[in-house]
Design an enzyme around this catalytic site. Structure first.
Site, mmCIF file in Angstrom:
data_model
loop_
_atom_site.group_PDB
_atom_site.id
_atom_site.type_symbol
_atom_site.label_atom_id
_atom_site.label_comp_id
_atom_site.label_asym_id
_atom_site.label_seq_id
_atom_site.Cartn_x
_atom_site.Cartn_y
_atom_site.Cartn_z
ATOM 1 N N GLU A 36 93.647 55.769 119.882
ATOM 2 C CA GLU A 36 92.205 55.500 119.912
ATOM 3 C C GLU A 36 91.698 54.927 118.582
ATOM 4 O O GLU A 36 90.653 54.292 118.531
ATOM 5 C CB GLU A 36 91.453 56.793 120.279
ATOM 6 N N HIS A 89 80.469 58.494 128.795
ATOM 7 C CA HIS A 89 81.119 58.908 130.039
ATOM 8 C C HIS A 89 80.094 59.502 131.005
ATOM 9 O O HIS A 89 79.324 60.379 130.627
ATOM 10 C CB HIS A 89 82.194 59.948 129.710
ATOM 11 N N GLY A 97 98.297 61.905 111.997
ATOM 12 C CA GLY A 97 97.862 62.201 113.359
ATOM 13 C C GLY A 97 99.039 62.663 114.206
ATOM 14 O O GLY A 97 100.146 62.139 114.091
ATOM 15 N N GLY A 143 98.375 63.438 117.680
ATOM 16 C CA GLY A 143 97.981 63.349 119.090
ATOM 17 C C GLY A 143 99.042 62.570 119.838
ATOM 18 O O GLY A 143 100.166 62.397 119.351
ATOM 19 N N LEU A 187 95.431 57.681 127.550
ATOM 20 C CA LEU A 187 96.700 58.391 127.414
ATOM 21 C C LEU A 187 97.839 57.381 127.486
ATOM 22 O O LEU A 187 98.802 57.432 126.722
ATOM 23 C CB LEU A 187 96.841 59.441 128.517
ATOM 24 N N ARG A 239 83.108 53.366 134.203
ATOM 25 C CA ARG A 239 82.229 54.346 133.559
ATOM 26 C C ARG A 239 80.921 53.764 133.058
ATOM 27 O O ARG A 239 79.870 54.382 133.184
ATOM 28 C CB ARG A 239 82.974 54.974 132.386
HETATM 29 C C1 LIG Z 1 87.500 65.698 127.191
HETATM 30 C C2 LIG Z 1 88.310 64.449 127.217
HETATM 31 C C3 LIG Z 1 89.052 64.116 128.340
HETATM 32 C C4 LIG Z 1 89.816 62.969 128.386
HETATM 33 N N1 LIG Z 1 90.521 62.679 129.508
HETATM 34 C C5 LIG Z 1 91.298 61.575 129.534
HETATM 35 C C6 LIG Z 1 92.087 61.277 130.681
HETATM 36 O O1 LIG Z 1 92.078 61.993 131.673
HETATM 37 N N2 LIG Z 1 92.857 60.165 130.656
HETATM 38 C C7 LIG Z 1 92.898 59.339 129.576
HETATM 39 O O2 LIG Z 1 93.646 58.373 129.611
HETATM 40 N N3 LIG Z 1 92.177 59.617 128.477
HETATM 41 C C8 LIG Z 1 91.371 60.701 128.432
HETATM 42 N N4 LIG Z 1 90.636 60.964 127.306
HETATM 43 C C9 LIG Z 1 90.793 60.133 126.108
HETATM 44 C C10 LIG Z 1 92.070 60.500 125.376
HETATM 45 O O3 LIG Z 1 92.292 61.879 125.460
HETATM 46 C C11 LIG Z 1 92.069 60.118 123.912
HETATM 47 O O4 LIG Z 1 91.588 58.837 123.748
HETATM 48 C C12 LIG Z 1 93.462 60.168 123.343
HETATM 49 O O5 LIG Z 1 94.064 61.389 123.633
HETATM 50 C C13 LIG Z 1 93.490 59.919 121.855
HETATM 51 O O6 LIG Z 1 94.783 60.132 121.373
HETATM 52 P P1 LIG Z 1 95.168 59.779 119.899
HETATM 53 O O7 LIG Z 1 96.604 60.117 119.751
HETATM 54 O O8 LIG Z 1 94.757 58.409 119.589
HETATM 55 O O9 LIG Z 1 94.269 60.719 118.975
HETATM 56 P P2 LIG Z 1 93.995 62.297 118.973
HETATM 57 O O10 LIG Z 1 94.652 63.007 120.063
HETATM 58 O O11 LIG Z 1 92.545 62.444 118.784
HETATM 59 O O12 LIG Z 1 94.727 62.792 117.678
HETATM 60 C C14 LIG Z 1 94.243 62.553 116.398
HETATM 61 C C15 LIG Z 1 95.165 63.190 115.418
HETATM 62 O O13 LIG Z 1 94.823 62.759 114.120
HETATM 63 C C16 LIG Z 1 94.690 63.864 113.257
HETATM 64 N N5 LIG Z 1 93.696 63.494 112.260
HETATM 65 C C17 LIG Z 1 92.464 62.988 112.461
HETATM 66 N N6 LIG Z 1 91.886 62.728 111.280
HETATM 67 C C18 LIG Z 1 92.767 63.084 110.333
HETATM 68 C C19 LIG Z 1 92.757 63.030 108.915
HETATM 69 N N7 LIG Z 1 91.728 62.538 108.231
HETATM 70 N N8 LIG Z 1 93.841 63.508 108.262
HETATM 71 C C20 LIG Z 1 94.920 63.991 108.934
HETATM 72 N N9 LIG Z 1 94.980 64.026 110.268
HETATM 73 C C21 LIG Z 1 93.916 63.579 110.948
HETATM 74 C C22 LIG Z 1 94.328 65.016 114.115
HETATM 75 O O14 LIG Z 1 94.723 66.204 113.503
HETATM 76 C C23 LIG Z 1 95.144 64.710 115.369
HETATM 77 O O15 LIG Z 1 96.456 65.192 115.202
HETATM 78 C C24 LIG Z 1 89.839 62.113 127.265
HETATM 79 C C25 LIG Z 1 89.096 62.423 126.136
HETATM 80 C C26 LIG Z 1 88.306 63.562 126.120
HETATM 81 C C27 LIG Z 1 87.436 63.816 124.953
#
Ligand SMILES: Cc1cc2nc3c(=O)[nH]c(=O)nc-3n(C[C@H](O)[C@H](O)[C@H](O)COP(=O)(O)OP(=O)(O)OC[C@H]3O[C@@H](n4cnc5c(N)ncnc54)[C@H](O)[C@@H]3O)c2cc1C
Ligand code: SF4
Ligand code: FES
Lengths: 640, 248
Positions: free
Chosen positions: A428, A270, A44, A46, A444, A334
């Site tokens: 997440e 949401h 990941g 993100g 975030l 929410r």
């Molecule tokens: C439209 C929208 C708006 C939002 N706005 C806000 C906000 O304003 N404030 C806030 O706090 N939160 C917000 N959120 C929530 C927040 O964006 C997410 O919860 C957060 O960014 C998740 O981050 P993460 O690093 O956990 O995962 P992600 O950013 O989802 O990253 C997942 C990563 O894992 C990789 N991955 C997934 N599965 C695999 C696999 N099987 N093999 C290899 N790689 C894989 C993907 O390629 C990616 O790189 C929002 C969410 C959405 C949908």
């Protein structure tokens, strides 16, 4: 159902403000010269994954980072709009670490672990410093200092933002730090690579099996620790605000290898998304919660009133959130806002009779002027107009709740380690900090806290405790795992039943939305479990998977992900069924207050439920981690 | 509405490609362009044929994954709009559409409409960052930033790395993309210490990747879905001259 000895959160004891300090002090350190001998696999890119990979690389570990997109910069975090919380108290409005901690525990309806949440609130302030130093262009006031906005479930302004693109700017910051480490040779990036299984050797996570999404090559990567930062599973609903590729595959397959899955039924619907238009629809678009700073939510006051918004006079509009929750008004959390929108629709008071209510900016535009609104929210208004062809400056937006975020995820202890030693879970993908409902702008914060500040400490402690032998890809367990992956791909590719993958995904989504969405009840959930099982059986009998293994094959990618969703959906329903109370986003119709609010049952359910896989068709075991509240008082949540 | 699509099909990087023709029937004007392709693909899948491969993820104009050249124009006809945000109401019943991958030598085609934009990551890797050790940053408000500079930096930081600027340029120059990053970081006080080294390294990498040079045609700005201004390129050129004169 008893408290299970394996679910030990390993929290430090002592005063809550001192626990993280204490933990860090007592954690063993890895000698700087030894760090490069350790291989860490981060799945990941993100906010959680990129921050972790960059920081671990900077510390000198040998990191490999994986993502399914063509570039780490495209991870789903990029889409976050509204902002990120931090207890900076720059507005001098009474904010503090304790208040952010308290708001988060209360917002989660008292279903999160106190120690973790307090650590998150402490770290929040460092995140903003870090991001600004990296060049993240947060919104500023004319004096040059940072500006804030308000989000739901709080009465202070603690949300930092970069217009409606906060996630993009934070992710670009983390991505740039990651690329710097790629340049330094400390991180090797594997884009367009999907993790399909976890390698567990002697009970310890030692690697992953991946598929190169361009060549189809299956490979086993081994290391000393594995981090899953693979995001949430809202796409189990088919329609959600998540990116198309978001999936549960990585955490689901880890679950099947022994990692416990905590609170799978805790999902966030949401309140402010653009309503569904037609059957062809592939995803839903969020309108950031920050719009509730300036927008007023209303529905027609009279049942059956289908007139267009502008034809409904003021006296015949029901500003239902302001009416029911005078102290928080439009800024209730929410889950509360979503349920009330659903009530309006169920009551026959949807906007123009549709599954929608209004979000109206008339008063804000009259008060602040259109240019001021445009400067802060312009891109959201533009996004709305592009999709609906309606101008939200002159006509109220139509909005409706949509699946958005999953609070559930793999169970982790205080160090973010799952029930499989050596497997860490961040962002997440884990279940940790948001209880039964996440407050806006807190995901975030959590992703970056986990990635920049928590994991680099806790993984170091894990590695320093030693005891990891050298393993090679010849190890029978590694070879077996790779063979299992190959076998599943082969099985999928043999399917020529004629039904498309999306048609199954849509059907699953409908079951989940109807029975395990904003309102749930026993009968519906029991039916859903049966329906999902039948659908799953049909999937393996009649789905078609075209193309071949050895090439770029997006059908095969989706086929595997939907197969996993078809299993996860059942677990979510099972979890919702056994949690016989309402809390946060989990609303069991049988358990509500006279006013229609979620009614918790602290006597029986003040715990985390974590599920242990027992075999594909077997019922998983439910374990619990009791939650105790020492620093905040367990009360009925009220926003009135 | 009904449309005729001429779509570029190519098995992999090494194979040659060709156009294939498909009919898109009963398309709603409310569909997005990619949803229209989903419908075509679901039909292909149901018939046991390989669907058209294309990159996409967020479908809201922010991740930069979607690409596509539609009737010769990167991201299609609407100004300031990515392919995923383009809606079918921008087209008319009976239209014929030619759908190709982004065409540029540094972006080799991997399959059908999917290209490899890894060169962009390598340009960032060369210096598109501010070095700061995690946890060592000073308080965020200790360095005020003039709002105008912050807003301008933001307007460059809005780049989504999609590559439309390269596809639109007859020289396949990556100047707009590279300059957007240089301008974003160069406008902020935090970006000053590495400013000169950054521009030299990133420009060198851009050349190394085989991108062409900028001859001020400004096709990039017109194609950019985030409407990044070409004034970025002037900033980059100024910084480059200054940095070169300083010999570092
Ligand atoms: C439209 C929208 C708006 C939002 N706005 C806000 C906000 O304003 N404030 C806030 O706090 N939160 C917000 N959120 C929530 C927040 O964006 C997410 O919860 C957060 O960014 C998740 O981050 P993460 O690093 O956990 O995962 P992600 O950013 O989802 O990253 C997942 C990563 O894992 C990789 N991955 C997934 N599965 C695999 C696999 N099987 N093999 C290899 N790689 C894989 C993907 O390629 C990616 O790189 C929002 C969410 C959405 C949908
Ligand atoms: S400058 Fe514009 S066109 Fe070029 S990559 Fe960035 S967003 Fe895309
Ligand atoms: S799919 Fe993300 S920008 Fe188009």
């Amino acid at each position: 159902m008893s408290s299970s000895p394996v679910l030990n959160a390993r929290e430090p004891s002592g005063p809550i403000e001192k626990r993280w300090e204490d933990y860090k002090f007592h954690t063993k350190l890895v000698n700087p010269a030894n760090k490069r001998k350790y291989d860490i696999l981060v799945v990941g890119s993100g906010l959680a994954g990129a921050a972790a990979a960059a920081t671990l690389g900077e510390l000198g570990y040998n990191v490999r980072c994986f993502c399914y997109q063509d570039s780490p910069r495209r991870a789903h975090s990029i889409a976050a709009q509204g902002g990120i919380n931090a207890a900076k108290n720059y507005q001098n409005d009474g904010d503090s670490i304790h208040r952010l901690f308290y708001d988060t525990v209360k917002g989660g309806d008292f279903r999160a672990r106190e120690s973790n949440v307090h650590r998150l609130a402490e770290i929040s302030v460092n995140i903003i410093d870090q991001a600004v130093a990296q060049g993240v262009p947060f919104g500023r006031e004319y004096g040059g200092l940072l500006d804030n906005r308000s989000f739901g479930g709080t009465q202070v302004s603690r949300t930092f933002y970069a217009r409606g693109q906060t996630g993009q700017q934070l992710l670009i910051g983390a991505y740039q730090a990651l690329e710097k480490m790629v340049h330094a040779g400390n991180v090797k990036m594997h884009p367009r690579t999907e993790m399909l299984d976890l390698v567990v050797i002697d009970g310890v996570a030692r690697g992953i099996v991946t598929r190169d999404l361009v060549s189809g090559k299956i490979e086993t990567h081994l290391g000393h620790a594995v981090v899953l930062a693979t995001g949430g599973y809202s796409n189990v609903f088919f329609l959600s605000t998540n990116a198309m590729g978001c999936n549960t595959t990585a955490i689901w397959r880890a679950y099947k290898r022994g990692a416990f899955f905590a609170n799978p039924c805790y999902t966030q619907i949401h309140p402010t998304c653009i309503p569904v238009k037609g059957d062809y629809q592939s995803k839903l678009t969020l309108m950031s919660e920050s719009l509730r700073n300036i927008g007023r939510v209303w529905s027609p006051a009279r049942t059956g009133d289908k007139r267009a918004a502008l034809q409904i006079p003021e006296a015949e509009r029901d500003y239902f959130l302001e009416r029911k929750y005078p102290s928080f008004g439009n800024l209730v959390p929410r889950d509360v806002a979503s349920r009330n929108a659903k009530h309006a629709f169920d009551d026959g008071r949807g906007a123009e009779g549709m599954e929608a209510v209004y979000l109206d900016f008339r008063d804000a535009i009259a008060r602040d002027g259109k240019p001021a609104i445009e400067a802060k929210y312009g891109n959201l208004f533009q996004m709305y107009e592009k999709i609906t062809a309606e101008d939200p400056y002159s006509v109220p937006m139509k909005i409706y709740p949509a699946p958005h975020y999953t609070m559930g995820g793999l169970w982790v202890d205080y160090s973010l380690m799952s029930t499989i030693p050596g497997l860490f879970v961040a962002g997440e993908a884990n279940f940790s900090d948001h209880g039964a409902n996440r407050l806006g702008a807190s995901a975030l914060m959590q992703g970056l806290a986990d990635g920049y500040f928590v994991l680099p400490q806790t993984i170091g402690g894990y590695l320093a405790s030693g005891g990891l032998n050298k393993v090679s890809t010849d190890h029978p367990q590694a070879q077996q795992t790779q063979r299992d992956v190959e076998a599943q791909l082969e099985k999928l590719l043999g399917k020529r039943g004629g039904e498309t993958i999306d048609s199954f995904h849509r059907r699953l989504g409908r079951i989940m939305w109807n029975q395990c969405g904003m309102a749930r009840n026993r009968e519906g959930l029991l039916g859903a479990i049966e329906d999902i099982r039948a659908l799953r059986e049909r999937y393996w009998a009649t789905v078609s998977v075209t193309g071949s293994q050895g090439s770029l094959n997006q059908v095969l990618e989706r086929a595997g992900r939907v197969a996993d969703f078809l299993e996860l959906g059942e677990l979510m329903c099972r979890d919702a069924l056994t949690r016989e109370e309402s809390c946060g986003g989990h609303f069991r119709e049988e358990h509500q207050t006279a006013g229609g609010e979620a009614q918790r049952d602290d006597e029986r359910f003040c715990h985390v439920a974590a599920w242990q896989y027992q075999g594909d068709e077997a019922t998983p075991n439910r374990h619990i981690e009791p939650l105790s509240f020492e620093s905040v008082k367990l009360v009925q949540r009220s926003y009135e | 509405m009904n449309l005729t699509l001429h779509v570029w099909r190519q098995a992999d990087r090494r194979s040659g490609g060709a156009f294939a023709t498909y009919e898109a029937r009963d398309i709603s004007e409310h569909m997005s362009f990619l949803e229209m392709l989903d419908v075509v693909n679901e039909g292909l899948e149901a018939r046991g044929e390989a669907p058209i491969a294309f990159d996409h993820d967020c479908r809201e104009g922010i991740c930069g994954a979607c690409s596509l050249q539609i009737n010769g124009v990167p991201h299609g006809p609407d100004k300031g709009t990515t392919t995923c945000q383009l809606h079918m109401r921008s087209f008319r019943d009976g239209d014929t559409l030619v759908i190709e991958p982004f065409r540029a030598k540094p972006f080799p085609v991997l399959r059908d409409l999917v290209v490899d934009r890894g060169a962009f990551d390598r340009i960032i890797e060369a210096g598109g960052y501010i070095s700061v050790r995690t946890g060592q940053a000073q308080d965020a408000n200790s360095t005020p930033v003039n709002k105008q500079d912050a807003d301008e930096a933001f307007s460059y930081a809005a780049c989504i790395g999609c590559g439309a600027c390269v596809a639109a340029c007859k020289n396949a120059s990556a100047s707009l993309f590279t300059a957007a990053k240089i301008s974003h970081l160069g406008l902020l006080p935090q970006g000053q210490p590495e400013r000169h080294q950054r521009v030299l390294s990133m420009v060198a990498q851009m050349d190394l990747e085989g991108f062409g040079s900028c001859t001020n045609q400004y096709e990039c700005e017109a194609a950019c879905p985030k409407e990044i201004s070409v004034s970025a390129i002037a900033r980059m050129n100024r910084d480059f001259v200054v940095a070169s004169l300083r010999g570092r």
